[in-house]
Every structure is written in structure tokens, then in C-alpha cells.
Design an enzyme around this catalytic site. Sequence first.
Site, PDB file in Angstrom:
ATOM      1  CB  SER A 269       1.553  -4.830  -4.643  1.00 40.67           C
ATOM      2  OG  SER A 269       0.226  -4.863  -5.090  1.00 40.67           O
ATOM      3  CG  ASP A 361      -3.626  -0.908   0.558  1.00 37.83           C
ATOM      4  OD1 ASP A 361      -4.092  -0.604  -0.555  1.00 37.83           O
ATOM      5  OD2 ASP A 361      -2.777  -1.800   0.717  1.00 37.83           O
ATOM      6  CG  HIS A 395      -1.342  -0.700  -2.555  1.00 35.89           C
ATOM      7  ND1 HIS A 395      -1.784  -1.835  -1.899  1.00 35.89           N
ATOM      8  CD2 HIS A 395      -0.618  -1.133  -3.621  1.00 35.89           C
ATOM      9  CE1 HIS A 395      -1.355  -2.913  -2.550  1.00 35.89           C
ATOM     10  NE2 HIS A 395      -0.636  -2.516  -3.589  1.00 35.89           N
TER      11      HIS A 395
END
Length: 446
Positions: A269, A361, A395
Site C-alpha cells: 500500500s 483492489d 488490496h
Amino acid sequence: MLGRAASWLLRGGCGPWRCPGSKSCSPGWRGAATLSVTPQRSLADEPVCIRAAGLSPHQEVTLRAQVLTDSEQMFDSSAQYRADDRGLLDVSRSPSLGGDYLGVVPMGLFWTLSPASMEMPYQKLRPCTNLTGRPMRVDLSLHSGHTQAGMIPGQILAKQVVERWYSKPGVRWIRLREGKIRGSLFLPPGNGPFPGVIDLFGDEGGLTEFRACLLANRGFAAFALPYFGFEDLPMILTDFHLEYFEEAANYLWKHPKVKGPGIGVIGSSKGADLALSMITFIPKVKASVCISGCNANTLTDLYYKDMHLSSVTCNIDKIIRLDSGVLDMSGSLSNPNENQKSIIPLEKAEGHILFVVGEDDKIWNSKLFAEEAIKRLNAHGKDNYELLSYPGAGHHIEPPCSPYCFALIDRFLGHPVLSGGEPIKHCYAQEDSWQKIQEFLHLHLH
């Protein structure tokens, strides 16, 4: 610190080097129901074999898993099965007929662990705080009948306790406070030297150690590096200076247990775009794994010497609140192409880059961002990259010990935020990518 881990080896406990399918996993005899798990003690990123015996032919049963965390939170999962005509059940071959997943999913009970009904939802199951001294205990139970959601489980036929260790004997855990850098260094057993890797997580802040600890089991000197929200580091996201990350890279590179000529970095991330910036601007970084990242600098500005990368911003007006109360942020991040000064000049990177993305995601479009990064590299004649793209993955792609999370409470917004992905496809992506990440790092750091 390693007392318990060493003691079960001395007792002859089956460890991570004992593969599923060994003789201890053979079915028992007809009669009282038995539940076996092989290995009963294993590393948290390894598969196990779950079998039951002594059932009636075609008997309907429910398997349940429960974990009680250090903070006294309960996580559980369940699946419904039917024994074969010999009264045997092998989870690696038999399909789940209901519960938290369907079909043949050998690790389904572990992958679908989620907060129990009495707990606050949208929480992440994390390992115990003492990674090198204590395992995560998973209580498995076999119940008669098919238990429906919200109903009291049927009679318990058999029980088994599984220990999931994050560290095998000999792994060293060192809490670091050197100069400006903070964090934890995990060293594999033996004299080394070992390939060195810095481990970065996202905007949740604090120190997250479990991935670095698992990497040490796989032969890496792994440095879990926090960058805000820990000890005397800034408590909130502020402008970042890459010199902090360079200091960490230099420390790891000079460590006597770390081999050269360079080090690697793995980031998820927000940590992923930091990993890309590190391989772009810090020559000692030779390999970078970018998981669910962006090709531009995100959330806050980044400085390094006379370089300045502005940040792409999040437009809160584009956040969608679903009927469930969960927030969908997938369309809220600004287009990096509209802010060229935020895009990381990856063409300057001399090392190798691995992009890992989930095609579902819902935090942001990490697949598109990876494709944009690759397009830029190709435009400059670069082929120093690989792409792992997983349909049905969301994600938060982590090691395979991490259960799937539909949504997680965001520390800044205070609301659950949609992560994306389908549970089983996402977890298979975690399993596959974990092996390929290790192969990538070993290849380019040796």
C-alpha cells in the site's frame, strides 16, 4: 525467548520440516470419532492436513476453528462436510457444503477466520505480540450435523489444538533504536551472511513485524521498519524525508550478518510507493517488491536532498458509503497523470522491481498503477520488472497466514473501508505470491 519453540522440538514435536501427508495423518480406526491435524505444530505460512475418522458412512458434520487473541478477541470460522462411505473425511479432498466457504479448500478454516458474532466486526486477525516465543493457538472442533449460522453447534465429536508459529528455533529478534531509525530486526538461524530486506506496511502506522519474522524463517535478514505512529516517530502522517529510509538501508547493508552487494525492500500500500522511491533514489536498494501500490507518491509529500515529490490526494467527495455502512474508496484517489510532479521517476532505478496486484483492489486501482509504471519503464527501454496480477484478489495481499478481510476499520476515518476481493481467490493469491516474492528476492539479492 525461544524456550517453548525449542522445547517442542526436544519433545519430538512435528515441525515445519514435517510435510502434510506423513504417517501421523493416516486415518484412525472405526469407532469413536477422531480429528487429526498434520503437522500439529507448524510455521504460520505452511499448509496443514485436516482429517477425521471413525464417523458413520456419509455422516454430516461441521468443522469449526476458533482463535483467542492476546487482546481477548475471538475469531472463528466453520464449514460443513459429509464423510465418505468409509466414515472418513479429508479436508484436502472433500468439498465444504456450506459455512464460510464452499468447495475443496484445504486451508479454508484458517483463511476465513473472522471476528466472532459477539466481537466488533471488520477487525484483522494479527499474531501474538511475542512472535519468537509463543504460537497462535487454533482450536479445532468436529461437531455432529450441519450447523447453520447463528445456531448452537451440534454435539462435539472430537477436538484438536493446532499451534501456528511465526518463528522456528534459532531466529533472533532484535529491537532497534539506532540513530533516527526504529524497528525490529529478525535474523535467521546460523552464521550467515543473509540477504537483507526492509519491510514496510501501509498507512495504519506503528510497527508490524509478522511478515519480517516469517521472512527470517526463509533465510532473510528482515528489518521491520515503522515510519510513523511508533515510539518517538511522528504520530501522524507528515511530510516524509527519504533520508530516514536511506539510514535504515545503510544500517542493514553494513550489518555483519547481511551479504552484499545490496539489499531489498518489500512494501504494501503506502509502503509500496515508498519501496519504489527507495529503489529509484537509494543505490544500495537492488530489489523492490511493490504490493498493491501506486506509481506515484501518495498521501504526503516526499523529500530527498534536492528532490521533492508532491503527493496525489484523496478526494473525500468521491468516497461512496454502501448500504452496509462500509466505505468504498476505490474512486477517490486522484489520477497521478494529473499531477506529474507526484510520479516516481522509476526509469532511474537500476535494480529489479516486482509488482504484485489484486485485480479487485477496492482501495485504489493498483493494477492500473502497475501498468502505468511498466509503461514508463518500457518507454525508457527498461525491462527490469515483473508483474503478478491476481483476478479476484483485493488490496491486502499478505503472507498466507493472514485471513481474508472484506473490510477493515480505517484509523483515520474511523469507519470500515472496503478492501475488495473474493475470499478464496484472494487467499490463493496470497499463497502463490508469497512463494514468488521469496524467489524474486533470493534471485536478485544473491
